[in-house]
Structure formats: C-alpha cells, structure tokens
Motif scaffolding. Structure first.
Motif, short mmCIF file in Angstrom:
data_model
loop_
_atom_site.label_atom_id
_atom_site.label_comp_id
_atom_site.label_asym_id
_atom_site.label_seq_id
_atom_site.Cartn_x
_atom_site.Cartn_y
_atom_site.Cartn_z
N TYR A 122 0.85 -1.19 0.00
CA TYR A 122 0.00 0.00 0.00
C TYR A 122 0.89 1.24 0.00
CZ TYR A 122 0.51 0.80 5.13
OH TYR A 122 0.96 1.06 6.40
N ALA A 135 1.60 -4.91 2.32
CA ALA A 135 0.16 -4.95 2.63
C ALA A 135 -0.38 -6.37 2.72
CB ALA A 135 -0.61 -4.17 1.56
N CYS A 146 -10.97 -3.15 6.35
CA CYS A 146 -9.75 -2.61 5.77
C CYS A 146 -9.54 -1.17 6.25
CB CYS A 146 -9.90 -2.65 4.25
SG CYS A 146 -8.41 -2.41 3.35
N ASN A 161 -9.17 2.00 -0.84
CA ASN A 161 -8.75 0.59 -0.95
C ASN A 161 -9.55 -0.15 -2.02
OD1 ASN A 161 -10.86 0.81 1.48
ND2 ASN A 161 -11.13 -1.20 0.48
N LEU A 197 -1.65 -3.36 -5.60
CA LEU A 197 -1.80 -2.21 -4.72
C LEU A 197 -3.13 -2.32 -3.98
CD1 LEU A 197 -0.82 0.60 -3.75
CD2 LEU A 197 -1.91 1.58 -5.80
N LYS A 198 -3.07 -2.55 -2.68
CA LYS A 198 -4.30 -2.76 -1.90
C LYS A 198 -4.95 -1.45 -1.47
CE LYS A 198 -7.36 -4.89 0.80
NZ LYS A 198 -8.51 -5.64 0.26
N ALA A 199 -4.13 -0.45 -1.14
CA ALA A 199 -4.71 0.76 -0.53
C ALA A 199 -3.79 1.96 -0.69
CB ALA A 199 -4.99 0.52 0.94
#
Lengths: 602, 73
Positions: A122, A135, A146, A161, A197-199
């Motif tokens: 992230y 992440a 999240c 996210n 890319l999570k967040a």
C-alpha cells in the motif's frame, strides 16, 4: 501566481519502487482543467491508450480538480483515470467522501501509479512523505475492516482501498474510499489489483486550499449557496429522499427497465422507492466533504447493521431490473458491493442478465449451486453479489466480469444491456430519446453521468423537453456532455448542477485559478475534454460501430405501461449528434481538432 | 374513476393514492384544489405517463402522478 492547484504530482513506480515529485504541467492544466480532463490528457500524452489494461504498462491516475478542497460547493471529489479493462477504452470514475480533498490538503494535485509491485503493497502519504509499504496482512479484507485496520496504523488517515473483487481482477471491481464511497465504474479496481496495490492512505496536516482570489471565491460561493438553498431539488428533494426519489417518477413515466429491460414498468416500484427507504430504513443523511446537499443515505440492514445505503441506480438494478421488491435485500446486496469493492450498477445489471439467461434455459440449475437465478429472488441477489465478490464458483467468476462477457459465453450477446461492454443505467432510452444519445456516445460506455438528459426530458430542469421526440436532442446532449466534463474536471459534484449553471462554474474556477473564462470559453474546454477522450478511444481501437445501443432498444418496443410501443430513434439522432460535434464516422475531423487545439497522436 | 398518485412530500398528511369520480373534475387543477395541494408545490404532473400542465383536461380512467421538485441520478 497564487492558485488553487497545488502544483505537484507524485509519480510512483511500483516495479522499481521509485517515487518522483513532478511539477504540475500548468499549460496542460489550463487546457483540460484537472480531474477527468487533465487525467485523460496525461494518459493520452503518455501513450496509455494502446497498452493492455491489466498489464504493468497501464497507469492509474488519482487526480483532484482545482476546486477540490476549496471553499466551493460540493468540493470533495476526485477521479480515477486509467485505461479500462472492462471497455478497453478510457475510464474516469468519480468519487466523493473526503479522500480526494485530503490528497489535495497533503499537497498533491495527482498521483500517478505505474508498474506492478512484486507482492501486495500500500502507499502511505503524509503531506510530503510518500512510502510504499507491505500490505500482505490486509489482503482479503472487506472495505469496512480494511478502513479500520489501516486507521489503527495511521489514525488520522483517510483510506482508499480495493476489496476482494479488485484483488482477483474482477472487471466490475471498484475503488472504495472512506468505507462506502466508490469510484465505481469501468473496472478501475481491477487495474489497482493488477498492480498489487491494496490501498492508499492519506494524512494531511492542513485542511484548506488557498484560491487565487479569496474575496472573489467568497463572493462566488455566496451566490452558489443561495442558489443551492433556493433550489427545491438541492435543498429538499435530494436531502430528504436521496437519489432514490427518482424511482417513482421514472417508473410512472414508464421508462423503469424491468427484468433486464424486457419490460419498462414495475408494479411494485413504490416498495423500493426513496419514500419507502426513508420511512423504513433511513438512519440519517450522509454528506461528502464540503457538501451542502447530503444525498447519501445511512440505513439499517436486517434491523441491526448500520451502513451506507443504496442510491437510485442499485435500487433500480437490484429492484425492478431483477423483478425484486425486497428493499432490505437491496440494502444488503448494495452493502456487499461496497464491502467487496464492486460497481453497484454493473453487478446487479449482470445478475439481471444472468436471470434472463436462466429464464432462457441457457444457465441451468446445475450452474447455480443451490441458488437459482429466479426473477424476484431476494436471496439470489444477495447471495450472487457475495459470490461475485468472492469469485467463488465458475459462474460467479464469469459474472464478475460483467454481462457482456457472460452473455457472449452463453451464446446470447443480445441479452447484455450494455454499451461498449459497460452496463447501461436506470432509464429506458426507448421512452426518453435524448438519453439514448448519451448512452451510445459516452466515452466510457453505458452511463448516465456523461450528459444527464433525464434532467430536461423527465425532471423539467432547466426546462421541460418532450421525452418522446428527437428534435434538438443532439445539441442538448452535446452541451450537457461538455458542461459535465467541466464539472468533473473542476473537482465538484455533478449534483451541484441542479442548482448551478455554467456562469457559476466559471466564476468559481476563475476565482480559484486566476483564469478568465466566460461561459462559452468554459464550454469549449468541456468540448476539448470530450474530444480528447474520443481520441484516446480511437487510439485504443474503438470503432464507429461501438457507438451503438443494444438491439433490444431499437428493435423491441416497450411491451406495456405508459411508454408502450416506443423504441429508440438513435439512428435518427446519432448523425445529428456527429454533425453537432464536428465528427465524421464517430471521430473528430481535422477541422474540429484544430479549432480545439488538439493534436492526434499516432 | 380517476386515479391520483401522490409522491414524496406531497404524501405528507395525505394518502398515497386517491380514486376520484371523473365527472367532478374538468382539469388537473380541479383535482389539486380538491386535495388541497397548492399548484406551486407540484413540479411534475404526469397524466398516463406524459408531462402535462395543470389546466389540461382529465377524463375517466386517467392516471395522474404528482411530484414535487425531485432530482438525482
């Protein structure tokens, strides 16, 4: 010169881990404002039209407008601009909440994310500081959890996210921020997922953006606030009932698509209306940052859970379009769209298409794993939403990529009610001639917020047009598309336009940035934005035949209700539209490009 | 009979739906007056699904739908 742009863009390469700080290209910003317009221009300049959407070559731009975060009405918006994996064309998905304003307060006009991380990461932004952090432990988390988990580490952050849908690259995946606000359409969440890319968490020590001329902005703001307060839609209709207030008026006009557009009048519509939502489930209104309207709903689900409630679109799509009048089930299914991070228009529309495939016998009970896709099944809309979010069965995985690919798979492409592979929204273009032009020519595919002709054709704003006729609609469509492009690029909410017009937007922008636009000048910028989106699509491989409506709208008349017998006259209006735009065979002519100061790239 | 459907704030202190004898009413405005609805509170009048004006005629079997100003998207 003082300006409401921050003047800074961060370029973050997830393959190399390199983070570069670049100056905002003010010349480009002047031509395309910001947000949707500037984001598209940047992508076009960088040759992104030709890349594979889910490859590391695609770029993901999170971009504010010059008015985002300023003391302007509804100034809390940002855009996600990228090449869409759903349509293969331009995506620009808009969201509210507070995340966009925080990005600006932290000092950034935009961040450009490139490449692909080796494992889940992230991005954490704290004013000038930007870092890429692991992440893995957040993977699989739903949006609420999240948001809360990231806030344990970054207590003052606003969190953006993806959910599980984005992680497994569902083409209907949204990007969520502040738990339940969504950059919902065109599969932007899948692009984020494809980059591991999570967040993105943003913390800002400031909470304001200084404009070019504070006195002028104050004056413009005062005039806008008066208009918003005096306008019954922005001061009463939207705050009291939310966008859900549309259910009854659209249904009573006989243009409320029902059972995947096989019909267009839903007898039980009042059960799923804004009025019923308010009486039975509404807890309070939800306001985006710097919003004076508060159309957002907070509702009770199953009598105990309190969460963000549905807007008009999911009420229709899970309701009439699935033949379902269980409002609690709609609230719940909509909640799962937010939790799994999915487009709350395209997901229910895909369930509706699957229900028609089940009606046709193309999808069988064996495909359904104990939850048949029967019209009106409240259990099915909730369960299949979860299954799509989890991609938990072969059919759920297919459905998670949208109705176009689903229906093509089963040999019934005509059942997908989509334009450019993106599902159409909640107004039957057979009974509202202008909105059909919007759908057919929208650069991001089936969409109502790219020229909302429902406003004049149904709601009588700014004046009442005859919804059944084609005359003049092409010109109306062009103006609505161009003004919408301006509002989207300034960082304001489209709903402000129920009360405000081009003169107010020009006054706000001039005060913010020091430009000197009059109404015509501003609309020309909107036109330029619409044309560069079209150039992007052309470079991406769009063909003239992509500007089309599903056959059902041109060949199958509405079977019953107030609009019985009507079909779309798009064959009449489309050539008129191209003429109004200065386009030939769906694309701008050399003369049009020259007039707008655009250069086509090879 | 004429069916009259009321929506949003027009429902406050009124029923959602009325069935009225057609012979008592000449135009939509007569119905507004009968139901004590100020004409300026009605932003959209649909008769059988089509936009009409308060002075437009009403007849037996018509369905009227009355809305205050509404918007969304």
């Amino acid at each position: 010169m003082k300006t409401s742009y921050m003047g800074k863009v961060a370029r973050i390469n997830l393959t190399t881990g390199e983070i570069k700080v670049e100056s905002l290209d003010f010349d480009l910003a002047k031509k395309f404002i910001g947000g949707r317009g500037l984001g598209t221009a940047m992508l076009y300049e960088e040759g992104i039209a030709k890349v594979e959407p889910l490859s590391a070559d695609n770029k993901l731009i999170y971009i504010t407008g010059p008015m985002t975060g300023t003391a302007s009405p509804t100034a809390g918006r940002y855009m996600v601009v990228t090449k869409s994996p759903l349509t293969g064309m331009i995506a620009s998905s808009n969201s509210g909440g507070v995340w966009g304003a925080k990005l600006k307060y932290a000092g950034w006009d935009a961040i450009i994310v490139e490449g692909k991380a080796k494992s889940w990461v992230y991005i954490n932004i704290e004013d000038d500081k930007i870092e890429i952090l692991p992440a893995d432990k957040y993977v699989g988390m739903l949006s609420e959890a999240c948001d809360e988990a990231f806030k344990e580490v970054h207590p003052k952050a606003s969190v953006l996210n993806i959910g599980p849908a984005g992680e497994h690259l569902s083409l209907l995946a949204a990007i969520m921020n502040d738990k339940d606000r969504a950059a919902g359409r065109s599969g932007v969440g899948a692009v984020m997922g494809s980059k591991n890319l999570k967040a993105i968490t943003v913390t800002a020590s400031k909470n304001a953006v200084e404009p070019h001329d504070a006195d002028k902005l104050k004056e413009a703001m005062k005039a806008c606030l008066k208009k918003i307060k005096d306008n019954p839609v922005t001061s009463q209709g939207l705050p009291t009932y939310g966008t859900a207030v549309l259910v009854n008026i659209i249904n009573n006009t006989g243009v409320f698509p029902t059972k995947n557009w096989q019909e267009s009048y839903y007898k039980e519509a009042d059960d799923i209306s804004g009025e019923t939502l308010k009486d039975k489930y509404l807890v309070k209104n939800n306001f985006c940052h710097r919003c004076q309207i508060g159309c957002g709903r907070v509702v009770t689900i199953d009598g105990n859970k309190v969460a963000g409630g549905p807007e008009y679109e999911p009420l229709w799509a899970y309701g009439g379009n699935c033949g379902n009048n269980d409002l609690n089930a709609i609230d719940k299914a909509n909640f799962y769209c937010n939790e799994y991070g999915m487009d709350a228009i395209s997901v229910p529309c895909t369930i509706a298409a699957a229900m028609e495939l089940y009606q046709l016998g193309a999808i069988t009970d064996a495909d359904c794993d104990g939850m048949p896709l029967k019209w009106g099944s409240a259990e099915a809309i909730v369960e299949w939403t979860k299954r799509m979010g989890e991609a938990s069965s072969p059919l759920a995985k297919l459905m998670a990529d949208g109705s176009y690919r689903l229906c093509e798979h089963y040999g019934h492409p005509e059942v997908s009610m989509s334009v450019k592979k993106q599902e159409m929204p909640a107004y039957d273009a057979r009974g509202v001639q202008g909105i059909g032009i919007t759908y057919a020519t929208s650069n991001r595919g089936g969409c109502h917020v790219r020229g909302y002709l429902i406003s004049p054709e149904i709601l009588g704003l700014p004046e009442q047009l005859d919804r059944t006729t084609t005359e003049g609609k092409a010109a109306w469509c062009k103006i609505f598309q161009d003004l919408t492009a301006v509002i989207d690029s300034m960082g304001l909410c489209l709903f402000s336009s129920f009360a405000l017009g081009a003169p107010e937007y020009a006054a706000l922008l001039n005060a913010g940035t020091g430009t000197e636009y009059d109404v015509n000048g501003l609309l020309e910028v909107g036109e330029r934005i619409y044309n560069i989106e079209r150039l992007f699509n052309k470079a991406a491989g769009m063909k003239p035949e992509d500007d089309r409506l599903p056959k059902r709208l041109t060949e199958e008349a509405i079977p019953d209700g107030p609009s019985k017998g009507m079909v779309s006259q798009i064959k009449v209006t489309l050539p008129q539209y191209y003429e109004a735009r200065g386009w030939k065979d769906a694309f701008p002519t050399k003369e049009t490009l020259d007039r707008l100061g655009l250069v086509e790239k090879n | 009979m004429i069916e009259v459907r009321l929506f949003a704030t027009l429902r406050e202190n009124r029923e959602k739906i009325y069935f009225l004898p057609a012979e008592n009413f000449h135009c939509a405005l007569d119905i507004y007056n009968h139901l004590n609805i100020p004409a300026d509170e009605v932003s959209t009048l649909l008769i059988n699904g089509f936009h009409k004006k308060p002075h437009d005629e009403v007849k037996d079997n018509d369905i009227l739908a009355l809305f205050p100003p509404v918007g969304g998207g």
